[in-house]
Design a protein around this motif. Structure first.
Motif, mmCIF file in Angstrom:
data_model
loop_
_atom_site.group_PDB
_atom_site.id
_atom_site.type_symbol
_atom_site.label_atom_id
_atom_site.label_comp_id
_atom_site.label_asym_id
_atom_site.label_seq_id
_atom_site.Cartn_x
_atom_site.Cartn_y
_atom_site.Cartn_z
ATOM 1 N N THR A 99 9.095 -4.599 6.376
ATOM 2 C CA THR A 99 8.976 -3.067 5.880
ATOM 3 C C THR A 99 9.198 -3.055 4.360
ATOM 4 O O THR A 99 10.519 -3.558 4.181
ATOM 5 N N ASP A 100 8.183 -2.846 3.565
ATOM 6 C CA ASP A 100 8.522 -2.499 2.139
ATOM 7 C C ASP A 100 8.692 -4.114 1.417
ATOM 8 O O ASP A 100 8.944 -4.049 0.164
ATOM 9 N N ARG A 134 4.320 -4.254 1.743
ATOM 10 C CA ARG A 134 3.771 -3.839 0.567
ATOM 11 C C ARG A 134 2.658 -4.942 0.211
ATOM 12 O O ARG A 134 3.204 -5.791 -0.488
ATOM 13 N N ILE A 179 7.845 -3.783 -7.183
ATOM 14 C CA ILE A 179 8.360 -3.088 -6.060
ATOM 15 C C ILE A 179 9.717 -3.180 -5.918
ATOM 16 O O ILE A 179 10.038 -2.209 -5.470
ATOM 17 N N LEU A 183 11.648 0.277 -5.300
ATOM 18 C CA LEU A 183 12.556 0.447 -4.333
ATOM 19 C C LEU A 183 14.050 0.822 -4.464
ATOM 20 O O LEU A 183 14.467 1.581 -3.993
#
Length: 202
Positions: A99-100, A134, A179, A183
């Motif tokens: 996730t992410d 991502r 990213i 975040l």
């Protein structure tokens, strides 16, 4: 940057493994790539929370510790190998460690298309809610006719593909930085956010 480079096959001889090994050496000045083999992971099954295989827990930990993930996939029948799908199902069902996480997809195949359909398939899977990686957009690296792509020392000899790989990897490092910053700022905003009832005076 520290990247986990996943070999998306259980084949003992694979040009996808060779591609990641080349990237590990070629980009060592810019990033550290740790190769990870999924061939030793058990096939996915619905385990109880306290019965997750140690190999799966180890993979999750490596993903969480990495700045990003690189996945090299071959193409089997227009899709990714079952062993790679199984590994992703483990992550989805347990830690959701992707996730992410910034992800770069690359692929090699003996044919001319260079695993294009498998890469499209992999993007769909990684975009599912339980994985929610991502994925770097517009970044296909398709190495076709891969059996002749490396010399005896494992060097990629297709000059056009080498130039393409250099550019994609440079962009992925930048993508990872963006990213990571996004975040971190998102976490601060979320932490500082106050609901209306918290700011109203009695």
């Amino acid at each position: 940057m520290n990247y986990l480079a996943i070999v998306g096959t259980n084949s003992e001889v694979s040009t996808n493994r060779m591609l990641l090994q080349f990237m590990q050496e070629h980009f060592k000045a810019a990033a550290q790539l740790e190769l990870y083999e999924i061939k030793d992971l058990p096939a996915f099954y619905e385990a109880e929370d306290d019965q997750v295989p140690q190999e799966v827990e180890a993979l999750s930990a490596k993903i969480l510790q990495a700045d990003g993930v690189i996945i090299a996939t071959p193409e089997y029948d227009h899709a990714i190998p079952a062993v790679l799908k199984s590994a992703l199902e483990w992550i989805s069902y347990t830690s959701q460690a992707l996730t992410d996480k910034p992800v770069l997809i690359v692929g090699a195949s003996h044919g001319a298309l260079g695993s294009s359909r498998a890469q499209a398939h992999l993007r769909q899977i990684l975009d599912s809610p339980e994985l929610a990686a991502r994925i770097m957009p517009s970044s296909e690296f398709l190495l076709g006719k891969s059996q002749a792509a490396f010399n005896a020392s494992g060097t990629l000899i297709y000059e056009d593909k080498l130039a393409e790989l250099d550019e994609i990897f440079r962009e992925f490092v930048l993508f990872t930085e963006i990213i990571t910053k996004l975040l971190s700022e998102k976490a601060v905003i979320k932490k500082d956010k106050k609901f209306a009832w918290q700011t109203q005076k009695a």
